[in-house]
Design an enzyme around this catalytic site. Sequence first.
Site, PDB file in Angstrom:
ATOM      1  CG  HIS A 116     -10.387 -20.662  13.594  1.00 56.54           C
ATOM      2  ND1 HIS A 116     -10.144 -22.032  13.081  1.00 56.54           N
ATOM      3  CD2 HIS A 116     -10.848 -19.728  13.610  1.00 56.54           C
ATOM      4  CE1 HIS A 116     -12.073 -21.635  13.090  1.00 56.54           C
ATOM      5  NE2 HIS A 116     -12.166 -19.955  12.644  1.00 56.54           N
ATOM      6  CB  CYS A 138     -13.017 -24.486  10.824  1.00 55.04           C
ATOM      7  SG  CYS A 138     -11.156 -24.672  10.155  1.00 55.04           S
ATOM      8  CG  ASP A 164      -5.395   6.694  -2.695  1.00 60.77           C
ATOM      9  OD1 ASP A 164      -3.898   6.425  -1.542  1.00 60.77           O
ATOM     10  OD2 ASP A 164      -6.205   6.054  -2.203  1.00 60.77           O
ATOM     11  CB  CYS A 208      -7.543 -24.773  10.604  1.00 62.49           C
ATOM     12  SG  CYS A 208      -8.173 -24.159  11.618  1.00 62.49           S
ATOM     13  CG  ASP A 266      -1.846   0.992   1.268  1.00 71.13           C
ATOM     14  OD1 ASP A 266      -2.383   1.834  -0.005  1.00 71.13           O
ATOM     15  OD2 ASP A 266      -2.498   1.499   2.679  1.00 71.13           O
ATOM     16  CB  SER A 267       0.573   4.416  -1.786  1.00 74.82           C
ATOM     17  OG  SER A 267      -0.717   5.129  -1.895  1.00 74.82           O
ATOM     18  N   GLY A 268       0.921   4.200   1.265  1.00 78.37           N
ATOM     19  CA  GLY A 268       1.107   5.364   2.379  1.00 78.37           C
ATOM     20  C   GLY A 268      -0.265   5.973   2.690  1.00 78.37           C
ATOM     21  N   GLY A 269      -1.326   6.509   1.355  1.00 79.07           N
ATOM     22  CA  GLY A 269      -1.692   7.398   1.652  1.00 79.07           C
ATOM     23  C   GLY A 269      -3.079   7.636   2.665  1.00 79.07           C
ATOM     24  CG  PHE A 270      -5.698   3.750   4.974  1.00 79.72           C
ATOM     25  CD1 PHE A 270      -7.193   4.102   4.979  1.00 79.72           C
ATOM     26  CD2 PHE A 270      -6.035   3.252   6.161  1.00 79.72           C
ATOM     27  CE1 PHE A 270      -8.209   4.134   6.042  1.00 79.72           C
ATOM     28  CE2 PHE A 270      -6.437   3.479   6.819  1.00 79.72           C
ATOM     29  CZ  PHE A 270      -8.071   3.719   6.693  1.00 79.72           C
ATOM     30  N   GLY A 312     -11.100   4.286  -1.176  1.00 78.60           N
ATOM     31  CA  GLY A 312     -12.282   4.925  -0.514  1.00 78.60           C
ATOM     32  C   GLY A 312     -13.500   4.479  -0.112  1.00 78.60           C
ATOM     33  CB  CYS A 359     -11.107 -26.321  13.883  1.00 79.54           C
ATOM     34  SG  CYS A 359     -11.357 -24.252  13.506  1.00 79.54           S
ATOM     35  CD  GLN A 394      -9.361   7.434  -3.006  1.00 77.64           C
ATOM     36  OE1 GLN A 394     -10.799   7.957  -2.222  1.00 77.64           O
ATOM     37  NE2 GLN A 394      -8.739   6.898  -2.560  1.00 77.64           N
TER      38      GLN A 394
END
Length: 377
Positions: free
Chosen positions: A340, A309, A147, A311, A93-97, A221, A314, A194
Amino acid sequence: MEKIFDIHHKSSDGNARTGVLHLAHGDVQTPVFMPVGTNATVKAMPKDFLEDIDFEIILANTYHLFLRPGPDLIKEAGGLHGFSKWQKNFLTDSGGFQVFSLSKLRKITDEGVRFQSHIDGSYHMFTPENVVSHQVKYNSDIQMQLDVCTGAGISQKDAQKALKITSDWLLRAKKEWEKERENGYKGILFPIVQGNFFEDLRQQSAQFVNSLDMPGIAIGGLSVGETPEEFKHFLNHTVKYLSEDKPKYVMGIGTPEYILDAVQAGIDMFDCVLPTRNARNGSYFTHRGMLSIKQERWIHDFGPVDSECKCKVCQTYSKAYLRHLFKEQEILSSILASYHNLYFLHNMIKEIRIAINEDRFEKYRKDFLEKFHQGVV
């Protein structure tokens, strides 16, 4: 550039589809849920566990890794793959958030965003160009453009201004990325749609992004505080203006309801911190909804968290034991719950792919949600 996405099958009962992403560190079957490994690690999950579940791609975050340990050190280690030893794909992720969430510590201009570190208060600048460069040093298989993410409730004028900056930044990021590709970088760049919660802005952004003919498209967004109905409406509205043959990624969704809505709309990729965050808080996914392991009713329950499940959690441990680990704040509690929850979502996605290929996705979706909403007995 080379084709990176093949659609395998489109469901006869809607827009859901299966496909394959061809990336530098291996193929990725879609639809795909990507665990979030913010600091080049999925919390409480050694890479061997991720391999055991059979994930093909995970996330890391540009903002956090920029602050610590820094792009140069990661490059020195051989990129994220050399540093973490996870040999499959990384999306960054670009870091925008993250910058958006630091609203009191940042200032956005046409040039980029100046922000204060949440760690030590030091000042830094992200531009569309240097964010591409940082992600190249990480050797990201898929990187995101910088962004401007906006929350629900802002005015159309403010949303328009933010969208213009995001669109301008995209052109600059694309130019920088193309330079890096010429220098041998193998990763791809996704632009981000966006436009906040305004139909005309969403359409404008989607059409602009689509016109650039980039390898894939991210939809940003959404899942930022709006209602589920708004999420579904604006997602479907946005997808209408995007090419069918591009892989599409909705950022930040991780509940079965939202994932199934996204698949129904023709989305191929999604991620969220929710499964591992819930796990650390003692909340387990089950076929009958969320189970809170801290409840007293599990003290003498020696059955598994989810009898359906397969896994290893479980298959091995009881609710009574898992409750004991959580109440004692044992580290193992976070490890087992995270395993899990990620297994559960990965298995759900595998079932979704089978259902799409067999033209019964809508039935699968209806049956899954009907049972999921019954609640744990």
